[in-house]
Design a protein around this motif. Structure first.
Motif, PDB file in Angstrom:
ATOM      1  N   TYR A 297      -1.073  12.945  -4.246  1.00  0.00           N
ATOM      2  CA  TYR A 297      -2.189  12.048  -4.521  1.00  0.00           C
ATOM      3  C   TYR A 297      -3.028  11.901  -3.256  1.00  0.00           C
ATOM      4  O   TYR A 297      -2.495  11.672  -2.170  1.00  0.00           O
ATOM      5  CB  TYR A 297      -1.710  10.654  -4.914  1.00  0.00           C
ATOM      6  N   VAL A 298      -4.339  12.010  -3.407  1.00  0.00           N
ATOM      7  CA  VAL A 298      -5.275  11.669  -2.335  1.00  0.00           C
ATOM      8  C   VAL A 298      -6.254  10.648  -2.911  1.00  0.00           C
ATOM      9  O   VAL A 298      -6.981  10.939  -3.860  1.00  0.00           O
ATOM     10  CB  VAL A 298      -6.036  12.903  -1.823  1.00  0.00           C
ATOM     11  N   HIS A 299      -6.226   9.453  -2.355  1.00  0.00           N
ATOM     12  CA  HIS A 299      -7.046   8.359  -2.864  1.00  0.00           C
ATOM     13  C   HIS A 299      -8.174   8.073  -1.874  1.00  0.00           C
ATOM     14  O   HIS A 299      -7.964   8.091  -0.663  1.00  0.00           O
ATOM     15  CB  HIS A 299      -6.220   7.081  -3.022  1.00  0.00           C
ATOM     16  N   ILE A 300      -9.343   7.769  -2.392  1.00  0.00           N
ATOM     17  CA  ILE A 300     -10.477   7.438  -1.540  1.00  0.00           C
ATOM     18  C   ILE A 300     -10.589   5.915  -1.420  1.00  0.00           C
ATOM     19  O   ILE A 300     -10.887   5.218  -2.387  1.00  0.00           O
ATOM     20  CB  ILE A 300     -11.782   8.032  -2.093  1.00  0.00           C
ATOM     21  N   THR A 301     -10.308   5.412  -0.226  1.00  0.00           N
ATOM     22  CA  THR A 301     -10.462   3.998   0.078  1.00  0.00           C
ATOM     23  C   THR A 301     -11.780   3.826   0.829  1.00  0.00           C
ATOM     24  O   THR A 301     -12.679   4.661   0.729  1.00  0.00           O
ATOM     25  CB  THR A 301      -9.250   3.464   0.866  1.00  0.00           C
ATOM     26  N   SER A 302     -11.939   2.769   1.601  1.00  0.00           N
ATOM     27  CA  SER A 302     -13.196   2.540   2.313  1.00  0.00           C
ATOM     28  C   SER A 302     -12.988   1.568   3.462  1.00  0.00           C
ATOM     29  O   SER A 302     -12.165   0.642   3.368  1.00  0.00           O
ATOM     30  CB  SER A 302     -14.264   1.974   1.359  1.00  0.00           C
ATOM     31  N   SER A 303     -13.763   1.753   4.527  1.00  0.00           N
ATOM     32  CA  SER A 303     -13.720   0.795   5.621  1.00  0.00           C
ATOM     33  C   SER A 303     -14.241  -0.565   5.182  1.00  0.00           C
ATOM     34  O   SER A 303     -13.957  -1.584   5.812  1.00  0.00           O
ATOM     35  CB  SER A 303     -14.541   1.306   6.812  1.00  0.00           C
TER      36      SER A 303
ATOM     37  N   LEU B   9      -2.298   0.551  -3.276  1.00  0.00           N
ATOM     38  CA  LEU B   9      -1.771   1.354  -4.378  1.00  0.00           C
ATOM     39  C   LEU B   9      -1.212   2.674  -3.859  1.00  0.00           C
ATOM     40  O   LEU B   9      -0.114   3.099  -4.252  1.00  0.00           O
ATOM     41  CB  LEU B   9      -2.882   1.622  -5.392  1.00  0.00           C
ATOM     42  N   SER B  10      -1.930   3.305  -2.945  1.00  0.00           N
ATOM     43  CA  SER B  10      -1.474   4.566  -2.381  1.00  0.00           C
ATOM     44  C   SER B  10      -0.129   4.401  -1.687  1.00  0.00           C
ATOM     45  O   SER B  10       0.779   5.227  -1.856  1.00  0.00           O
ATOM     46  CB  SER B  10      -2.524   5.093  -1.381  1.00  0.00           C
ATOM     47  N   LYS B  11       0.013   3.335  -0.905  1.00  0.00           N
ATOM     48  CA  LYS B  11       1.274   3.093  -0.197  1.00  0.00           C
ATOM     49  C   LYS B  11       2.409   2.833  -1.190  1.00  0.00           C
ATOM     50  O   LYS B  11       3.520   3.338  -1.020  1.00  0.00           O
ATOM     51  CB  LYS B  11       1.108   1.904   0.750  1.00  0.00           C
ATOM     52  N   ALA B  12       2.132   2.050  -2.219  1.00  0.00           N
ATOM     53  CA  ALA B  12       3.158   1.749  -3.216  1.00  0.00           C
ATOM     54  C   ALA B  12       3.614   3.007  -3.948  1.00  0.00           C
ATOM     55  O   ALA B  12       4.809   3.195  -4.201  1.00  0.00           O
ATOM     56  CB  ALA B  12       2.626   0.710  -4.215  1.00  0.00           C
ATOM     57  N   ILE B  13       2.663   3.879  -4.285  1.00  0.00           N
ATOM     58  CA  ILE B  13       3.018   5.141  -4.939  1.00  0.00           C
ATOM     59  C   ILE B  13       3.884   5.987  -4.011  1.00  0.00           C
ATOM     60  O   ILE B  13       4.881   6.595  -4.438  1.00  0.00           O
ATOM     61  CB  ILE B  13       1.746   5.910  -5.346  1.00  0.00           C
ATOM     62  N   ALA B  14       3.509   6.035  -2.732  1.00  0.00           N
ATOM     63  CA  ALA B  14       4.284   6.828  -1.760  1.00  0.00           C
ATOM     64  C   ALA B  14       5.727   6.347  -1.700  1.00  0.00           C
ATOM     65  O   ALA B  14       6.659   7.160  -1.618  1.00  0.00           O
ATOM     66  CB  ALA B  14       3.629   6.742  -0.387  1.00  0.00           C
TER      67      ALA B  14
ATOM     68  N   ARG C 260       3.844  12.887  -2.705  1.00  0.00           N
ATOM     69  CA  ARG C 260       3.170  12.302  -1.541  1.00  0.00           C
ATOM     70  C   ARG C 260       1.895  11.585  -1.978  1.00  0.00           C
ATOM     71  O   ARG C 260       1.235  12.007  -2.937  1.00  0.00           O
ATOM     72  CB  ARG C 260       2.808  13.391  -0.530  1.00  0.00           C
ATOM     73  N   SER C 261       1.553  10.526  -1.243  1.00  0.00           N
ATOM     74  CA  SER C 261       0.355   9.757  -1.548  1.00  0.00           C
ATOM     75  C   SER C 261      -0.262   9.264  -0.252  1.00  0.00           C
ATOM     76  O   SER C 261       0.402   8.607   0.548  1.00  0.00           O
ATOM     77  CB  SER C 261       0.707   8.575  -2.457  1.00  0.00           C
TER      78      SER C 261
ATOM     79  N   THR D 245       2.835  11.195   4.273  1.00  0.00           N
ATOM     80  CA  THR D 245       2.723  10.341   3.091  1.00  0.00           C
ATOM     81  C   THR D 245       2.644   8.883   3.513  1.00  0.00           C
ATOM     82  O   THR D 245       3.139   8.499   4.576  1.00  0.00           O
ATOM     83  CB  THR D 245       3.902  10.565   2.119  1.00  0.00           C
ATOM     84  N   GLY D 246       1.986   8.084   2.689  1.00  0.00           N
ATOM     85  CA  GLY D 246       1.877   6.655   2.943  1.00  0.00           C
ATOM     86  C   GLY D 246       0.921   6.286   4.060  1.00  0.00           C
ATOM     87  O   GLY D 246       0.973   5.169   4.573  1.00  0.00           O
ATOM     88  N   GLN D 247       0.013   7.198   4.430  1.00  0.00           N
ATOM     89  CA  GLN D 247      -0.889   6.956   5.559  1.00  0.00           C
ATOM     90  C   GLN D 247      -2.312   6.668   5.081  1.00  0.00           C
ATOM     91  O   GLN D 247      -2.689   6.983   3.957  1.00  0.00           O
ATOM     92  CB  GLN D 247      -0.886   8.162   6.503  1.00  0.00           C
ATOM     93  N   ILE D 248      -3.095   6.076   5.990  1.00  0.00           N
ATOM     94  CA  ILE D 248      -4.507   5.809   5.729  1.00  0.00           C
ATOM     95  C   ILE D 248      -5.310   6.498   6.827  1.00  0.00           C
ATOM     96  O   ILE D 248      -5.144   6.201   8.007  1.00  0.00           O
ATOM     97  CB  ILE D 248      -4.822   4.311   5.729  1.00  0.00           C
ATOM     98  N   PHE D 249      -6.170   7.408   6.421  1.00  0.00           N
ATOM     99  CA  PHE D 249      -6.981   8.177   7.364  1.00  0.00           C
ATOM    100  C   PHE D 249      -8.460   7.835   7.185  1.00  0.00           C
ATOM    101  O   PHE D 249      -8.866   7.241   6.184  1.00  0.00           O
ATOM    102  CB  PHE D 249      -6.787   9.672   7.135  1.00  0.00           C
ATOM    103  N   GLY D 250      -9.248   8.241   8.146  1.00  0.00           N
ATOM    104  CA  GLY D 250     -10.693   8.157   8.028  1.00  0.00           C
ATOM    105  C   GLY D 250     -11.308   9.475   8.440  1.00  0.00           C
ATOM    106  O   GLY D 250     -10.785  10.169   9.312  1.00  0.00           O
ATOM    107  N   VAL D 251     -12.417   9.838   7.793  1.00  0.00           N
ATOM    108  CA  VAL D 251     -13.139  11.052   8.145  1.00  0.00           C
ATOM    109  C   VAL D 251     -14.622  10.709   8.234  1.00  0.00           C
ATOM    110  O   VAL D 251     -15.193  10.136   7.298  1.00  0.00           O
ATOM    111  CB  VAL D 251     -12.925  12.178   7.116  1.00  0.00           C
ATOM    112  N   ARG D 252     -15.230  11.033   9.378  1.00  0.00           N
ATOM    113  CA  ARG D 252     -16.658  10.770   9.575  1.00  0.00           C
ATOM    114  C   ARG D 252     -17.254  11.972  10.301  1.00  0.00           C
ATOM    115  O   ARG D 252     -17.053  12.148  11.502  1.00  0.00           O
ATOM    116  CB  ARG D 252     -16.852   9.487  10.385  1.00  0.00           C
ATOM    117  N   ASN D 253     -17.952  12.826   9.543  1.00  0.00           N
ATOM    118  CA  ASN D 253     -18.451  14.091  10.081  1.00  0.00           C
ATOM    119  C   ASN D 253     -17.314  14.874  10.745  1.00  0.00           C
ATOM    120  O   ASN D 253     -16.379  15.263  10.066  1.00  0.00           O
ATOM    121  CB  ASN D 253     -19.633  13.854  11.017  1.00  0.00           C
TER     122      ASN D 253
END
Length: 286
Positions: A129-135, A157-162, A171-172, A225-233
């Protein structure tokens, strides 16, 4: 951004179900064209894809979307929860309909599609699972109580699924993207401050999110798994997750008076300010 992710996954060898209800940013004028256009691009490049126009906000339609993958390709291995809408309003002016609509797509939609795929992932002992969250949810933004609540919920939700599906080799992870998209383009630009913010957002390329999605979905990221990442350019971030910061203890138990006198002053230097996303990410994207 969804188009970029679909094209990148297909280029990496995935068979892709491209889902889009084809509505305007306001949710009007359903048009099946966009999903079919991306499918045509994938096929023209030699990939395999099929279009789907079900709504993630509906439990049954989300299950039909996952079934479309099973019917077309025989299995499902990756779910990317990218669907999202905004209905910005200052909190005391936000309507119930504006709140419910955003939560229905952004949070309930992520649950619906994830839940529909879960039995298949469990049966085959694997899935991503790859979920799109937001700052906006992770940090905060003005006029986005509905959006922020839904996107912070996606991270949880992503962490709970993981946690729940770790035993099934599932993995989530969540990604907070910065990208100039049609949805982001609805942000008001009525004041000089808002106009400056919008001009900065226009520098954010939506296709830059796709490589990280592909990387997380790959077998080489099997330990992530169970992580929160950010991508900006060209920047990639790893976000913190809530942990204890300060503690206060007394053997006598607390009363409202002693909490006011001792605990709140003790904690005050570590209180978080009412920062917005733009206050934290103050440098230009690279």
């Amino acid at each position: 951004m969804g188009r970029g992710i679909a094209l990148a996954l297909a280029a990496a060898g995935a068979k892709v179900i491209v889902n889009d209800i084809g509505a305007s940013a306001a949710g009007e004028g359903l048009d099946q064209g966009p999903a079919h256009e991306v499918v045509a691009e994938i096929r023209a490049a030699g990939g395999e894809a099929a279009a789907d126009t079900h709504s993630v906000a509906d439990w049954d339609q989300a299950h039909a979307m996952v079934q479309a993958a099973i019917d077309a390709f025989g299995r499902i291995d990756i779910v990317v929860n990218n669907a999202g809408i905004v209905r910005d309003a200052i909190f005391h002016k936000m309507s119930r309909e504006e709140f419910d609509a955003v939560v229905a797509v952004n949070l309930s939609g992520a649950f619906h599609v994830s839940r529909a795929a879960a039995p298949h992932f469990k049966a085959q002992n694997g899935g991503v699972y790859v979920h799109i969250t937001s700052s906006s949810g992770l940090i905060g933004n003005l006029g986005q109580a509905n959006y922020a609540a839904s996107k912070l919920g996606v991270a949880a939700l992503s962490k709970a699924i993981a946690i729940d599906m770790q035993r099934s080799n599932v993995r989530s992870n969540a990604i907070a993207p910065w990208a100039w998209t049609r949805m982001v383009g609805t942000i008001p630009a009525d004041t000089p401050e808002q106009q400056k913010r919008v001009e900065g957002l226009k520098k954010l390329i939506p296709e830059k999110i796709a490589p990280f999605v592909v990387a997380l979905a790959s077998d080489q990221a099997r330990e992530v798994t169970g992580q929160i990442f950010g991508v900006r350019n060209n920047e990639i971030y790893l976000f913190t997750q809530p942990r204890l910061l300060r503690t206060a203890h007394t053997s006598d138990g607390w009363t409202p008076e002693t909490i006011i006198e001792r605990v709140l002053p003790m904690f005050q230097n570590d209180f978080y300010p009412l920062a917005r996303s733009g206050d934290v990410f103050t440098w230009d994207p690279v």
